[in-house]
Design a protein around this motif. Sequence first.
Motif, PDB file in Angstrom:
ATOM      1  N   SER A   1      27.170  41.835  48.287  1.00 22.49           N
ATOM      2  CA  SER A   1      26.850  40.973  49.415  1.00 22.49           C
ATOM      3  C   SER A   1      27.702  41.372  50.603  1.00 22.49           C
ATOM      4  CB  SER A   1      27.140  39.521  49.026  1.00 22.49           C
ATOM      5  OG  SER A   1      26.942  38.676  50.113  1.00 22.49           O
ATOM      6  N   SER A   2      27.235  41.044  51.785  1.00 22.00           N
ATOM      7  CA  SER A   2      28.023  41.362  52.975  1.00 22.00           C
ATOM      8  C   SER A   2      29.318  40.571  53.027  1.00 22.00           C
ATOM      9  CB  SER A   2      27.216  41.084  54.234  1.00 22.00           C
ATOM     10  OG  SER A   2      26.141  41.974  54.321  1.00 22.00           O
ATOM     11  N   TYR A   3      29.263  39.317  52.575  1.00 19.85           N
ATOM     12  CA  TYR A   3      30.431  38.451  52.603  1.00 19.85           C
ATOM     13  C   TYR A   3      30.482  37.653  51.317  1.00 19.85           C
ATOM     14  CZ  TYR A   3      30.004  39.391  57.569  1.00 19.85           C
ATOM     15  OH  TYR A   3      29.901  40.010  58.778  1.00 19.85           O
ATOM     16  N   ALA A   4      31.664  37.495  50.777  1.00 18.00           N
ATOM     17  CA  ALA A   4      31.811  36.651  49.590  1.00 18.00           C
ATOM     18  C   ALA A   4      33.185  35.997  49.625  1.00 18.00           C
ATOM     19  CB  ALA A   4      31.645  37.457  48.318  1.00 18.00           C
ATOM     20  N   TYR A   5      33.189  34.713  49.386  1.00 22.58           N
ATOM     21  CA  TYR A   5      34.413  33.944  49.253  1.00 22.58           C
ATOM     22  C   TYR A   5      34.403  33.401  47.835  1.00 22.58           C
ATOM     23  CZ  TYR A   5      34.151  33.990  54.336  1.00 22.58           C
ATOM     24  OH  TYR A   5      34.057  34.375  55.642  1.00 22.58           O
ATOM     25  N   PHE A   6      35.319  33.884  47.018  1.00 25.24           N
ATOM     26  CA  PHE A   6      35.306  33.519  45.602  1.00 25.24           C
ATOM     27  C   PHE A   6      36.701  33.094  45.185  1.00 25.24           C
ATOM     28  CE2 PHE A   6      35.371  34.288  41.041  1.00 25.24           C
ATOM     29  CZ  PHE A   6      34.148  33.760  40.650  1.00 25.24           C
ATOM     30  N   ASP A   7      36.861  31.825  44.845  1.00 25.20           N
ATOM     31  CA  ASP A   7      38.139  31.291  44.387  1.00 25.20           C
ATOM     32  C   ASP A   7      38.061  31.119  42.874  1.00 25.20           C
ATOM     33  OD1 ASP A   7      40.498  29.953  43.851  1.00 25.20           O
ATOM     34  OD2 ASP A   7      40.031  28.220  45.107  1.00 25.20           O
ATOM     35  N   GLY A   8      38.834  31.917  42.150  1.00 25.63           N
ATOM     36  CA  GLY A   8      38.879  31.794  40.704  1.00 25.63           C
ATOM     37  C   GLY A   8      39.547  30.511  40.247  1.00 25.63           C
ATOM     38  N   ASN A   9      40.237  29.836  41.162  1.00 29.89           N
ATOM     39  CA  ASN A   9      40.836  28.534  40.870  1.00 29.89           C
ATOM     40  C   ASN A   9      41.790  28.605  39.673  1.00 29.89           C
ATOM     41  OD1 ASN A   9      41.164  25.775  41.396  1.00 29.89           O
ATOM     42  ND2 ASN A   9      39.480  25.211  40.039  1.00 29.89           N
ATOM     43  N   PHE A  10      42.443  29.768  39.520  1.00 30.93           N
ATOM     44  CA  PHE A  10      43.387  30.032  38.424  1.00 30.93           C
ATOM     45  C   PHE A  10      42.710  29.912  37.061  1.00 30.93           C
ATOM     46  CE2 PHE A  10      45.782  28.713  42.137  1.00 30.93           C
ATOM     47  CZ  PHE A  10      46.604  29.819  42.299  1.00 30.93           C
ATOM     48  N   LYS A  11      41.420  30.259  37.018  1.00 30.63           N
ATOM     49  CA  LYS A  11      40.645  30.272  35.779  1.00 30.63           C
ATOM     50  C   LYS A  11      40.446  31.726  35.325  1.00 30.63           C
ATOM     51  CE  LYS A  11      39.948  25.814  36.122  1.00 30.63           C
ATOM     52  NZ  LYS A  11      40.894  24.932  35.518  1.00 30.63           N
TER      53      LYS A  11
ATOM     54  N   GLY B   1      27.332  50.732  33.739  1.00 32.45           N
ATOM     55  CA  GLY B   1      26.499  51.271  34.805  1.00 32.45           C
ATOM     56  C   GLY B   1      26.018  52.684  34.592  1.00 32.45           C
ATOM     57  N   GLY B   2      26.508  53.392  33.556  1.00 32.03           N
ATOM     58  CA  GLY B   2      26.088  54.777  33.343  1.00 32.03           C
ATOM     59  C   GLY B   2      26.404  55.633  34.544  1.00 32.03           C
ATOM     60  N   ASP B   3      25.358  56.101  35.239  1.00 33.53           N
ATOM     61  CA  ASP B   3      25.535  56.927  36.435  1.00 33.53           C
ATOM     62  C   ASP B   3      25.668  56.096  37.702  1.00 33.53           C
ATOM     63  OD1 ASP B   3      25.535  59.317  35.072  1.00 33.53           O
ATOM     64  OD2 ASP B   3      23.372  59.635  35.314  1.00 33.53           O
ATOM     65  N   ALA B   4      25.742  54.784  37.548  1.00 40.31           N
ATOM     66  CA  ALA B   4      25.789  53.897  38.712  1.00 40.31           C
ATOM     67  C   ALA B   4      27.132  53.991  39.433  1.00 40.31           C
ATOM     68  CB  ALA B   4      25.541  52.458  38.283  1.00 40.31           C
ATOM     69  N   GLN B   5      27.074  53.719  40.705  1.00 38.07           N
ATOM     70  CA  GLN B   5      28.274  53.564  41.511  1.00 38.07           C
ATOM     71  C   GLN B   5      28.447  52.076  41.808  1.00 38.07           C
ATOM     72  OE1 GLN B   5      29.204  56.847  44.363  1.00 38.07           O
ATOM     73  NE2 GLN B   5      26.981  56.861  44.537  1.00 38.07           N
ATOM     74  N   TYR B   6      29.668  51.699  42.202  1.00 37.92           N
ATOM     75  CA  TYR B   6      29.984  50.326  42.590  1.00 37.92           C
ATOM     76  C   TYR B   6      29.820  49.362  41.420  1.00 37.92           C
ATOM     77  CZ  TYR B   6      29.552  52.657  47.040  1.00 37.92           C
ATOM     78  OH  TYR B   6      29.706  53.541  48.077  1.00 37.92           O
ATOM     79  N   VAL B   7      30.673  49.529  40.426  1.00 36.49           N
ATOM     80  CA  VAL B   7      30.635  48.740  39.195  1.00 36.49           C
ATOM     81  C   VAL B   7      31.872  47.850  39.140  1.00 36.49           C
ATOM     82  CG1 VAL B   7      30.682  48.864  36.683  1.00 36.49           C
ATOM     83  CG2 VAL B   7      29.278  50.479  37.977  1.00 36.49           C
ATOM     84  N   GLY B   8      31.680  46.551  38.999  1.00 32.81           N
ATOM     85  CA  GLY B   8      32.761  45.584  38.876  1.00 32.81           C
ATOM     86  C   GLY B   8      32.188  44.171  38.950  1.00 32.81           C
ATOM     87  N   LEU B   9      33.043  43.162  38.889  1.00 26.11           N
ATOM     88  CA  LEU B   9      32.568  41.796  39.125  1.00 26.11           C
ATOM     89  C   LEU B   9      31.866  41.769  40.483  1.00 26.11           C
ATOM     90  CD1 LEU B   9      32.441  38.732  38.452  1.00 26.11           C
ATOM     91  CD2 LEU B   9      34.662  38.526  39.571  1.00 26.11           C
ATOM     92  N   PHE B  10      32.536  42.280  41.499  1.00 25.60           N
ATOM     93  CA  PHE B  10      31.946  42.521  42.810  1.00 25.60           C
ATOM     94  C   PHE B  10      31.758  44.017  42.950  1.00 25.60           C
ATOM     95  CE2 PHE B  10      33.790  38.403  43.241  1.00 25.60           C
ATOM     96  CZ  PHE B  10      32.965  37.730  44.128  1.00 25.60           C
ATOM     97  N   GLY B  11      30.612  44.436  43.467  1.00 23.34           N
ATOM     98  CA  GLY B  11      30.338  45.858  43.643  1.00 23.34           C
ATOM     99  C   GLY B  11      30.855  46.336  44.982  1.00 23.34           C
ATOM    100  N   ARG B  12      30.033  46.207  45.957  1.00 27.57           N
ATOM    101  CA  ARG B  12      30.435  46.547  47.321  1.00 27.57           C
ATOM    102  C   ARG B  12      29.735  45.596  48.260  1.00 27.57           C
ATOM    103  NH1 ARG B  12      26.981  51.744  49.315  1.00 27.57           N
ATOM    104  NH2 ARG B  12      24.965  50.785  48.961  1.00 27.57           N
ATOM    105  N   GLU B  13      30.194  45.612  49.450  1.00 27.52           N
ATOM    106  CA  GLU B  13      29.616  44.770  50.466  1.00 27.52           C
ATOM    107  C   GLU B  13      29.739  45.484  51.776  1.00 27.52           C
ATOM    108  OE1 GLU B  13      32.776  43.729  52.125  1.00 27.52           O
ATOM    109  OE2 GLU B  13      33.623  44.704  50.438  1.00 27.52           O
ATOM    110  N   ASN B  14      29.255  44.919  52.788  1.00 29.80           N
ATOM    111  CA  ASN B  14      29.384  45.543  54.101  1.00 29.80           C
ATOM    112  C   ASN B  14      30.465  44.842  54.900  1.00 29.80           C
ATOM    113  OD1 ASN B  14      27.376  47.451  53.892  1.00 29.80           O
ATOM    114  ND2 ASN B  14      25.774  45.961  54.340  1.00 29.80           N
ATOM    115  N   TRP B  15      31.528  44.774  54.419  1.00 34.19           N
ATOM    116  CA  TRP B  15      32.219  44.785  53.162  1.00 34.19           C
ATOM    117  C   TRP B  15      33.392  43.882  53.298  1.00 34.19           C
ATOM    118  CZ3 TRP B  15      32.687  50.645  51.926  1.00 34.19           C
ATOM    119  CH2 TRP B  15      31.443  51.156  51.632  1.00 34.19           C
ATOM    120  N   TRP B  16      33.191  42.693  53.137  1.00 41.57           N
ATOM    121  CA  TRP B  16      34.259  41.750  53.378  1.00 41.57           C
ATOM    122  C   TRP B  16      34.265  40.700  52.289  1.00 41.57           C
ATOM    123  CZ3 TRP B  16      35.691  36.793  54.504  1.00 41.57           C
ATOM    124  CH2 TRP B  16      36.909  36.651  55.151  1.00 41.57           C
TER     125      TRP B  16
END
Length: 170
Positions: A71-81, A90-105
């Motif tokens: 996503s372009s923007y993400a605000y994610f508070d794990g709240n200490f969880k 992802g195999g041959d995929a790029q941008y692998v994680g909980l968050f991949g990439r954004e444009n990019w903030w």
Amino acid sequence: EAHIWNDGFCACGGYQSAYYNEETGVYEISNAGQLYWYAQYLNETNAEIYAKLTADITIPENAPNWQPINSSYAYFDGNFKTISGLKCIGGDAQYVGLFGRENWWYEISNLHITNSYFEGKNYVGAVAACMGNGGNVTNCYVTNTTVKGDSGNVGTLVGHLTSSHIINCY
């Protein structure tokens, strides 16, 4: 037909939506299906939404392969969880994680990821694959987690970082 939810997943393949708290303007995520819903919602709408974990989340073994939040923007508070058991192969995929990439903030904070697995070709990180154009990862940590990539930009916490900050993380 009514959905029958099991940890936020329905046999029909749907995900339970996160609870929107109108008072705070935050989507509250309390189970695995709601986390998948959040990713799907952001990936489809590219909306700028605030989300917060309200419980520790263990991803069931039979859950679908995780599709990183892009996503372009993400605000994610794990709240200490804690998020445990997340698998993103992802195999041959790029941008692998909980968050991949954004444009990019991204603003990602107060999160623990454990007992998880992330594998891709390039730009691989448990919390975020790639962060650029500002944003922060604050008070996050990763334990007992495998992060694998075939080429560059692989890191346990964040795979690639430009113009962003990692603060008080390990």
